[in-house]
Design a protein around this motif. Structure first.
Motif, mmCIF file in Angstrom:
data_model
loop_
_atom_site.group_PDB
_atom_site.id
_atom_site.type_symbol
_atom_site.label_atom_id
_atom_site.label_comp_id
_atom_site.label_asym_id
_atom_site.label_seq_id
_atom_site.Cartn_x
_atom_site.Cartn_y
_atom_site.Cartn_z
ATOM 1 N N SER B 12 0.852 -1.185 0.000
ATOM 2 C CA SER B 12 0.000 0.000 0.000
ATOM 3 C C SER B 12 0.888 1.235 0.000
ATOM 4 O O SER B 12 1.720 1.391 0.898
ATOM 5 C CB SER B 12 -0.915 -0.007 1.229
ATOM 6 O OG SER B 12 -1.753 1.135 1.236
ATOM 7 N N ILE B 13 0.740 2.089 -1.008
ATOM 8 C CA ILE B 13 1.574 3.281 -1.115
ATOM 9 C C ILE B 13 0.729 4.481 -1.501
ATOM 10 O O ILE B 13 -0.445 4.335 -1.877
ATOM 11 C CB ILE B 13 2.703 3.093 -2.158
ATOM 12 C CG1 ILE B 13 2.098 2.822 -3.558
ATOM 13 C CG2 ILE B 13 3.640 1.979 -1.756
ATOM 14 C CD1 ILE B 13 3.140 2.770 -4.656
ATOM 15 N N GLN B 14 1.332 5.641 -1.424
ATOM 16 C CA GLN B 14 0.646 6.875 -1.797
ATOM 17 C C GLN B 14 0.791 7.115 -3.300
ATOM 18 O O GLN B 14 1.805 6.743 -3.922
ATOM 19 C CB GLN B 14 1.230 8.054 -1.034
ATOM 20 C CG GLN B 14 0.961 8.030 0.463
ATOM 21 C CD GLN B 14 -0.522 8.045 0.790
ATOM 22 O OE1 GLN B 14 -1.043 7.123 1.424
ATOM 23 N NE2 GLN B 14 -1.206 9.085 0.342
ATOM 24 N N GLU B 15 -0.224 7.732 -3.836
ATOM 25 C CA GLU B 15 -0.202 8.071 -5.252
ATOM 26 C C GLU B 15 1.031 8.912 -5.568
ATOM 27 O O GLU B 15 1.395 9.815 -4.802
ATOM 28 C CB GLU B 15 -1.472 8.847 -5.609
ATOM 29 C CG GLU B 15 -1.728 8.984 -7.093
ATOM 30 C CD GLU B 15 -3.137 9.495 -7.370
ATOM 31 O OE1 GLU B 15 -3.738 10.114 -6.462
ATOM 32 O OE2 GLU B 15 -3.629 9.270 -8.486
ATOM 33 N N ASN B 18 6.645 5.187 -6.224
ATOM 34 C CA ASN B 18 6.944 4.024 -7.051
ATOM 35 C C ASN B 18 6.609 2.740 -6.300
ATOM 36 O O ASN B 18 6.757 2.664 -5.075
ATOM 37 C CB ASN B 18 8.422 3.999 -7.431
ATOM 38 C CG ASN B 18 8.819 5.179 -8.285
ATOM 39 O OD1 ASN B 18 7.973 5.819 -8.921
ATOM 40 N ND2 ASN B 18 10.106 5.473 -8.311
ATOM 41 N N ALA B 19 6.173 1.749 -7.031
ATOM 42 C CA ALA B 19 5.835 0.453 -6.432
ATOM 43 C C ALA B 19 6.727 -0.617 -7.037
ATOM 44 O O ALA B 19 6.867 -0.699 -8.264
ATOM 45 C CB ALA B 19 4.375 0.109 -6.697
ATOM 46 N N THR B 20 7.326 -1.419 -6.187
ATOM 47 C CA THR B 20 8.183 -2.515 -6.651
ATOM 48 C C THR B 20 7.667 -3.840 -6.123
ATOM 49 O O THR B 20 7.421 -3.987 -4.929
ATOM 50 C CB THR B 20 9.634 -2.314 -6.183
ATOM 51 O OG1 THR B 20 10.127 -1.082 -6.702
ATOM 52 C CG2 THR B 20 10.512 -3.456 -6.685
ATOM 53 N N MET B 21 7.520 -4.783 -7.023
ATOM 54 C CA MET B 21 7.080 -6.122 -6.665
ATOM 55 C C MET B 21 8.112 -7.115 -7.176
ATOM 56 O O MET B 21 8.681 -6.917 -8.253
ATOM 57 C CB MET B 21 5.725 -6.421 -7.313
ATOM 58 C CG MET B 21 4.608 -5.615 -6.711
ATOM 59 S SD MET B 21 3.174 -5.480 -7.803
ATOM 60 C CE MET B 21 3.587 -4.012 -8.716
ATOM 61 N N ASN B 22 8.328 -8.145 -6.416
ATOM 62 C CA ASN B 22 9.343 -9.131 -6.762
ATOM 63 C C ASN B 22 8.716 -10.510 -6.971
ATOM 64 O O ASN B 22 7.703 -10.841 -6.372
ATOM 65 C CB ASN B 22 10.397 -9.216 -5.658
ATOM 66 C CG ASN B 22 11.052 -7.881 -5.402
ATOM 67 O OD1 ASN B 22 11.738 -7.341 -6.255
ATOM 68 N ND2 ASN B 22 10.808 -7.329 -4.219
#
Lengths: 116, 111
Positions: B12-15, B18-22
């Motif tokens: 969960s992040i703010q608009e 950046n979002a990182t998924m592994n």
């Protein structure tokens, strides 16, 4: 583009009845289609691989007499859940491959099956 | 059986962030693909990276692949509320035609 149409989007049925789900590739021929099952907040579990004109290949643990798959043409595959029970309630998703093996899949919008 | 494992399971992040998924996998692959799923819908293909590629870009998406570590990452830059969805990695095993999906990351972008 490549569009895969799946319907119905939602079905509610009584225990013991059979339900048929259709998956159509609208603008391309799909020699191979795949059927997945997904429980809430979980990943997709491959149920079977459907090849046009031949018997489907089922994954281990999937009952082929329970989940009948027919791929009668290059644009249509059907999944029939026979004698459905509440534990069969799930989200079922089909997908089709447009090109050669190893390439991306195009997915239908899924069918939410609820068995009462 | 599942081939890939994704990390984190939920993010969960703010608009604007950046979002990182592994994604990690177990056996040799031909390629690795990333898909997106909005709640109650089918999956949409995002990007495919082949086993001989190390990095690939598509708009705000950046995917890396490290075959020595059997891992991949998906970076979404400048996230938007509309990016809220579940993201799955999927692999095609060498010699097979079926796609096997990871457990997925549920991404929430807070406005």
């Amino acid at each position: 583009g490549a569009v895969v149409s799946q319907h119905p989007s939602r079905v509610i049925c009584k225990s013991g009845t059979s339900v048929k789900i259709e998956c159509r590739s609208l603008d391309f021929q799909a020699t191979t289609m795949f059927w997945y099952r997904q429980f809430p907040k979980q990943s997709l579990m491959l149920m079977a691989t459907s090849n046009e004109g031949s018997k489907a290949t089922y994954e281990q643990g999937v009952e082929k007499d329970k989940f009948l798959i027919n791929h009668a043409s290059l644009t249509l595959s059907t999944l029939t859940v026979t004698s459905a029970h509440p534990e069969d309630s799930s989200f079922y998703i089909c997908s089709a491959r447009k090109g050669p093996a190893n390439e991306k899949l195009f997915f239908g919008s899924g069918t939410q099956l609820s068995v009462l | 059986s599942q081939q890939g494992e994704e990390d984190p399971q939920a993010l969960s992040i703010q608009e604007g962030e950046n979002a990182t998924m592994n994604c990690s996998y177990k056996t040799s692959i031909n390629n690795l693909q990333w898909y997106r799923q909005n709640s109650g819908r089918g999956l949409v293909h995002l990007i495919l990276i082949r086993s001989n590629e190390r990095e690939k870009h598509s708009g705000r998406l950046r995917v890396t692949l490290d075959t020595s570590k059997k891992s991949s990452s998906l970076l979404i830059t400048a996230s938007r509320a509309a990016d809220t969805a579940s993201y799955f990695c999927a692999t095609v095993l060498q010699g097979a035609q079926k796609l096997v999906f990871g457990q997925g990351t549920r991404l929430t972008i807070n406005p």
